[in-house]
Scaffold this motif. Structure first.
Motif, PDB file in Angstrom:
ATOM      1  N   LEU A   1       0.703  -1.370   0.095  1.00 40.73           N
ATOM      2  CA  LEU A   1      -0.202  -0.008   0.021  1.00 40.73           C
ATOM      3  C   LEU A   1       0.725   1.251  -0.041  1.00 40.73           C
ATOM      4  CD1 LEU A   1      -3.072   1.087   0.359  1.00 40.73           C
ATOM      5  CD2 LEU A   1      -2.168   1.586   2.464  1.00 40.73           C
ATOM      6  N   PRO A   2       1.753   1.363   0.998  1.00 38.76           N
ATOM      7  CA  PRO A   2       2.731   2.494   0.896  1.00 38.76           C
ATOM      8  C   PRO A   2       3.304   2.745  -0.515  1.00 38.76           C
ATOM      9  CG  PRO A   2       2.866   1.419   3.060  1.00 38.76           C
ATOM     10  CD  PRO A   2       2.100   0.449   2.155  1.00 38.76           C
ATOM     11  N   LEU A   3       3.992   1.735  -0.904  1.00 41.93           N
ATOM     12  CA  LEU A   3       4.477   1.623  -2.144  1.00 41.93           C
ATOM     13  C   LEU A   3       3.819   2.168  -3.499  1.00 41.93           C
ATOM     14  CD1 LEU A   3       7.478   0.926  -2.954  1.00 41.93           C
ATOM     15  CD2 LEU A   3       6.672  -1.309  -3.483  1.00 41.93           C
TER      16      LEU A   3
ATOM     17  N   LEU B   1       1.075   3.808  -3.182  1.00 39.97           N
ATOM     18  CA  LEU B   1       0.615   5.230  -2.688  1.00 39.97           C
ATOM     19  C   LEU B   1       1.458   6.135  -3.408  1.00 39.97           C
ATOM     20  CD1 LEU B   1      -1.600   6.401  -1.327  1.00 39.97           C
ATOM     21  CD2 LEU B   1      -0.248   6.569   0.601  1.00 39.97           C
ATOM     22  N   ILE B   2       2.982   5.935  -2.703  1.00 43.37           N
ATOM     23  CA  ILE B   2       3.673   6.801  -3.312  1.00 43.37           C
ATOM     24  C   ILE B   2       3.859   7.011  -4.726  1.00 43.37           C
ATOM     25  CG2 ILE B   2       5.935   5.466  -3.213  1.00 43.37           C
ATOM     26  CD1 ILE B   2       6.915   7.681  -1.300  1.00 43.37           C
ATOM     27  N   VAL B   3       3.791   5.765  -5.518  1.00 43.69           N
ATOM     28  CA  VAL B   3       3.963   6.068  -6.765  1.00 43.69           C
ATOM     29  C   VAL B   3       2.669   6.710  -7.473  1.00 43.69           C
ATOM     30  CG1 VAL B   3       4.240   4.678  -9.164  1.00 43.69           C
ATOM     31  CG2 VAL B   3       5.444   3.986  -7.092  1.00 43.69           C
TER      32      VAL B   3
ATOM     33  N   GLY C   1       0.943   8.622  -6.205  1.00 51.03           N
ATOM     34  CA  GLY C   1       1.047  10.167  -5.563  1.00 51.03           C
ATOM     35  C   GLY C   1       1.754  10.999  -6.561  1.00 51.03           C
ATOM     36  N   TYR C   2       2.789  10.376  -7.209  1.00 60.12           N
ATOM     37  CA  TYR C   2       3.444  11.339  -8.111  1.00 60.12           C
ATOM     38  C   TYR C   2       3.338  11.206  -9.542  1.00 60.12           C
ATOM     39  CZ  TYR C   2       7.239  12.224  -4.731  1.00 60.12           C
ATOM     40  OH  TYR C   2       7.891  12.431  -3.663  1.00 60.12           O
TER      41      TYR C   2
ATOM     42  N   GLN D   1       0.838  11.865 -12.260  1.00 55.99           N
ATOM     43  CA  GLN D   1      -0.279  12.786 -12.749  1.00 55.99           C
ATOM     44  C   GLN D   1      -1.357  12.370 -12.990  1.00 55.99           C
ATOM     45  OE1 GLN D   1       0.899  16.006 -12.123  1.00 55.99           O
ATOM     46  NE2 GLN D   1       2.976  15.018 -11.577  1.00 55.99           N
TER      47      GLN D   1
ATOM     48  N   GLY E   1      -8.691   1.107  -1.431  1.00 57.87           N
ATOM     49  CA  GLY E   1      -7.978   1.975  -0.654  1.00 57.87           C
ATOM     50  C   GLY E   1      -7.255   3.174  -1.123  1.00 57.87           C
TER      51      GLY E   1
ATOM     52  N   LEU F   1      -8.069   7.091   0.128  1.00 61.07           N
ATOM     53  CA  LEU F   1      -6.956   8.004   0.623  1.00 61.07           C
ATOM     54  C   LEU F   1      -7.104   9.514  -0.398  1.00 61.07           C
ATOM     55  CD1 LEU F   1      -3.993   5.846   1.368  1.00 61.07           C
ATOM     56  CD2 LEU F   1      -5.015   7.609   2.853  1.00 61.07           C
TER      57      LEU F   1
ATOM     58  N   VAL G   1      -6.461   9.099  -3.756  1.00 67.82           N
ATOM     59  CA  VAL G   1      -5.882   9.012  -5.156  1.00 67.82           C
ATOM     60  C   VAL G   1      -6.735   8.303  -6.219  1.00 67.82           C
ATOM     61  CG1 VAL G   1      -3.875   8.030  -6.291  1.00 67.82           C
ATOM     62  CG2 VAL G   1      -3.691   8.551  -3.749  1.00 67.82           C
TER      63      VAL G   1
ATOM     64  N   MET H   1       9.968  10.969 -12.361  1.00 62.31           N
ATOM     65  CA  MET H   1       9.108  11.890 -13.195  1.00 62.31           C
ATOM     66  C   MET H   1       9.660  12.777 -14.179  1.00 62.31           C
ATOM     67  SD  MET H   1       6.382  13.339 -10.037  1.00 62.31           S
ATOM     68  CE  MET H   1       7.720  14.479  -9.472  1.00 62.31           C
TER      69      MET H   1
ATOM     70  N   PHE I   1     -11.261  -0.643   6.041  1.00 66.64           N
ATOM     71  CA  PHE I   1     -11.797   0.620   6.198  1.00 66.64           C
ATOM     72  C   PHE I   1     -13.386   0.608   6.015  1.00 66.64           C
ATOM     73  CE2 PHE I   1     -12.393   1.763   1.691  1.00 66.64           C
ATOM     74  CZ  PHE I   1     -11.494   0.941   1.131  1.00 66.64           C
TER      75      PHE I   1
ATOM     76  N   LEU J   1      -5.485   2.703   7.014  1.00 67.17           N
ATOM     77  CA  LEU J   1      -6.593   3.320   6.563  1.00 67.17           C
ATOM     78  C   LEU J   1      -7.686   3.319   7.627  1.00 67.17           C
ATOM     79  CD1 LEU J   1      -6.999   1.278   3.014  1.00 67.17           C
ATOM     80  CD2 LEU J   1      -6.438   3.721   3.601  1.00 67.17           C
TER      81      LEU J   1
ATOM     82  N   MET K   1       5.059  12.449   2.769  1.00 67.99           N
ATOM     83  CA  MET K   1       4.579  11.257   2.027  1.00 67.99           C
ATOM     84  C   MET K   1       5.740  10.324   1.854  1.00 67.99           C
ATOM     85  SD  MET K   1       1.932  11.480  -1.064  1.00 67.99           S
ATOM     86  CE  MET K   1       2.938  11.119  -2.468  1.00 67.99           C
TER      87      MET K   1
ATOM     88  N   PHE L   1       6.335   6.745   3.895  1.00 73.28           N
ATOM     89  CA  PHE L   1       6.549   5.351   3.141  1.00 73.28           C
ATOM     90  C   PHE L   1       7.746   4.701   3.772  1.00 73.28           C
ATOM     91  CE2 PHE L   1       9.535   3.784  -0.210  1.00 73.28           C
ATOM     92  CZ  PHE L   1       8.847   2.698  -0.482  1.00 73.28           C
TER      93      PHE L   1
END
Lengths: 281, 334
Positions: free
Chosen positions: A115-117, A119-121, A123-124, A126, A205, A209, A211, B34, B158, B274, B300, B304
């Motif tokens: 999940l964090p992984l 999420l972070i991708v 998040g970046y 676009q 999930g 959040l 995303v 990016m 959640f 969550l 963030m 992580f």
């Protein structure tokens, strides 16, 4: 029986995913259509599952969301399966250094929390449409499958029929595709179902959040929107259906996997055990 | 005998060090993959989001973490590693100028307490029930528990949390609606009690959603073990059912569950984050939500890194337990 129920549920959601837009048109409802006379209305004749606080139809949103959730699930599932077959079977079949490197990478992805992984991708990136999200989830969700397939390939490689083919001088690709892969079909299909569910859960999930792109509806986005308003106003008809759909689909994949497990590991066949006990008694 | 264990553990330490290094490197690389240089992209995005210009201090904070575009990539990587080694995760953009490290340190104990306690409870509960269900596969208990756990593993954490919050918090009013403690009691005698009270609902929902997975895994292993010869021998010797069940069958069926911990803990943590958000629990999950919704990239990345390293540490602990309970590692060292 269990398997049949499972397959039935999966087919049901797949059909909804395919015919969703037409189904909505047929019933005269739409996920974005606002009914100003029925805002935050509980389920009733006009709106079978009630309406949201903006006056959109919950059922229509669920139907529209089914497609995106299923798309995310199956695309991520396909990507995950391809990756895990490539990595797992290659590692198991060739062994040696190839195996050492691939196993290391697999184990690494296995312990990194997904999940964090994702999420972070996400998040970046676009663009956060369903396909992108599916790509990201598939890209990070293959490790567990690869490990299982590696172990299975390893044991298949030593079996007599593969050895025999090797001695005859069959080419490696043919051995992999004709001798090894068919024997892994059960594992692969179980893995695919598992990945589909994991991806749908992950997408929900991520949507929860925040995303997700604003113009797509999925089961996750419905929960996310409902959370902000529905909860405090007691609009249960808004946040119960999406979660229930995810849970239903998940149970269905679980039931089918039970069946696959029982085919592959006869010891798990409870029906047989029951019959045996009766016969003994 | 001891040697094999040590060799196993050293190998694992090396593996986790390598994995931590790759997580740290991923954390460095992802923003830089990016298009454009990451700091300017983030600054522009922040500007678009808030509608006002970003303060020069914030720009400097972002540049510190995501690299000055004028410096080379290797130089950036080195600077990044140095600041991570100093536990310096940069400054939060949404709560400028609080250091990310400070926010993480505030949230971490809450999450550790919640996830730690619930993981242990879910593991014990799920494994225990799995032993019982797998002992008599197809029996009444199994017929009830297996479908139930299949359902539970498929339910999003959640969502369960939302329902629990609605039913027990809002409709019945038994538990507080959110937060980690009663602010009126902060630093007063009743504080610990209020922390426990606020923990009940999030903890229960996590246990509720998580124990099914352990149950199914344990059940399937139990069924396989129960039909082994040594279990039959134990029964034939006239040992009590409990002794055969726990000392003969369950003990051997438990090993894969401990290994499976690696795969499960990451998922449980994700679900817990969550759940925290639903209950506005003051842990890491809440920080994560803030970070995502306000596009606070330094925060963030800090979250992580912290969650990943915690999961790796938990896995290492599970591996060490495995070494202790699996006699084979004593000799083989593999």
């Amino acid at each position: 029986m269990k398997v049949r129920i499972g397959i039935g549920i999966i087919v049901f959601f797949s059909v909804i995913a395919i015919i969703g837009p037409w189904l909505n048109d047929l019933m005269g409802i739409g996920p974005w259509k606002i009914d100003y006379d029925a805002i935050a209305e509980p389920p009733g004749a006009g709106h079978l599952l009630g309406t949201t606080s903006q006056g959109t139809d919950v059922l229509a949103q669920m139907i529209a969301g089914t497609r995106n959730s299923m798309v995310v699930g199956s695309v991520a599932g396909v990507i995950g399966v391809i990756l895990s077959v490539v990595v797992g079977v290659t590692a198991g079949f060739f062994g040696g250094k190839v195996d050492a490197v691939l196993s290391f990478v697999t184990n690494m992805f296995l312990v990194l929390p997904v999940l964090p992984l994702t999420l972070i991708v996400a998040g970046y990136v676009q663009d956060t449409g369903p396909i992108t999200i599916a790509l990201i989830i598939g890209l990070f969700g293959w490790a567990a499958g690869a490990r299982t397939l590696r172990a299975q390939t390893l044991s298949l490689r030593g079996r007599d029929f593969v050895m025999a083919m090797r001695m005859i001088g069959e080419s490696k690709p043919r051995m992999i595709f004709v001798e090894v892969l068919p024997h892994l079909a059960g594992w692969i299909s179980a893995m695919f179902l598992h990945l589909v569910l994991a991806a749908i859960l992950a997408e929900a999930g991520l949507a929860f959040l925040g995303v997700s792109s604003a113009d797509t509806i999925s089961w996750g986005t419905v929960i996310d929107q409902a959370r902000q308003v529905a909860l405090l106003n007691g609009m249960w008809w808004w946040f119960v259906p999406p979660g229930l759909c995810i849970a239903l689909l998940g149970t269905a994949t679980g039931l089918v996997n039970f069946g696959i497990d029982e085919v592959m590991n006869p010891r798990l066949r409870t029906a047989d055990i029951k019959a045996m006990r009766k016969a003994l008694a | 005998m001891k040697q094999g264990r040590w060799r196993f553990l050293t190998k694992r330490v090396a593996f986790y060090l390598a994995t931590s290094w790759s997580a740290i490197t991923l954390n460095f690389l992802i923003p830089r993959l990016m298009p454009g240089d990451p700091s300017s992209v983030i600054v522009r995005q922040l500007q678009r989001q808030s509608g006002e210009s970003v303060s020069p201090e914030a720009v400097a904070a972002i540049q510190k973490l995501f690299g000055d575009p004028r410096a080379g990539l290797l130089q950036q990587y080195w600077d990044y590693l140095v600041s991570i080694a100093r536990l310096d995760f940069g400054l939060s953009v949404s709560r400028f100028p609080t250091p990310v490290g400070e926010l993480l340190a505030e949230g971490l104990p809450w999450t550790l307490m919640l996830v730690g306690a619930t993981t242990v409870v879910a593991f014990v509960l799920g494994t225990g029930l799995g032993i019982a269900a797998g002992w008599k596969p197809g029996g009444r208990l199994d017929g009830f528990l297996s479908p139930l756990s299949t359902f539970l593993t498929a339910v999003p954490y959640f969502w369960v949390a939302l329902i629990a919050l609605y039913v027990f918090g809002l409709v019945l009013g038994w538990f507080p609606l959110g937060g980690g403690y009663d602010p009126d009691l902060y630093g007063r005698p009743g504080f610990v009690g209020s922390v426990l009270e606020y923990m009940v609902m999030p903890a229960t929902t996590i246990v509720f959603s998580a124990f099914g997975g352990w149950l199914l895994g344990m059940r399937n292993m139990m069924i396989t073990t129960v039909s082994e010869d040594y279990v039959l021998l134990g029964k034939a010797k006239g040992l009590s059912a409990g002794r055969v069940m726990f000392r003969y069958a369950a003990r051997n069926a438990l090993l894969p569950s401990v290994t499976g911990f690696a795969m499960a803990i990451g998922g449980v943590l994700g679900g817990a984050l969550l759940t925290e958000i639903v209950f506005s629990y003051p842990g890491i999950g809440y920080l994560l939500y803030d970070a995502v919704s306000k596009r606070d990239y330094p925060l963030m990345q800090g979250v992580f890194l912290l969650t990943t390293l915690t999961v790796l540490l938990a896995n290492f602990v599970a591996d060490s337990v495995y070494v202790m309970i699996d006699p084979r590692t004593r000799e083989a060292g593999r």
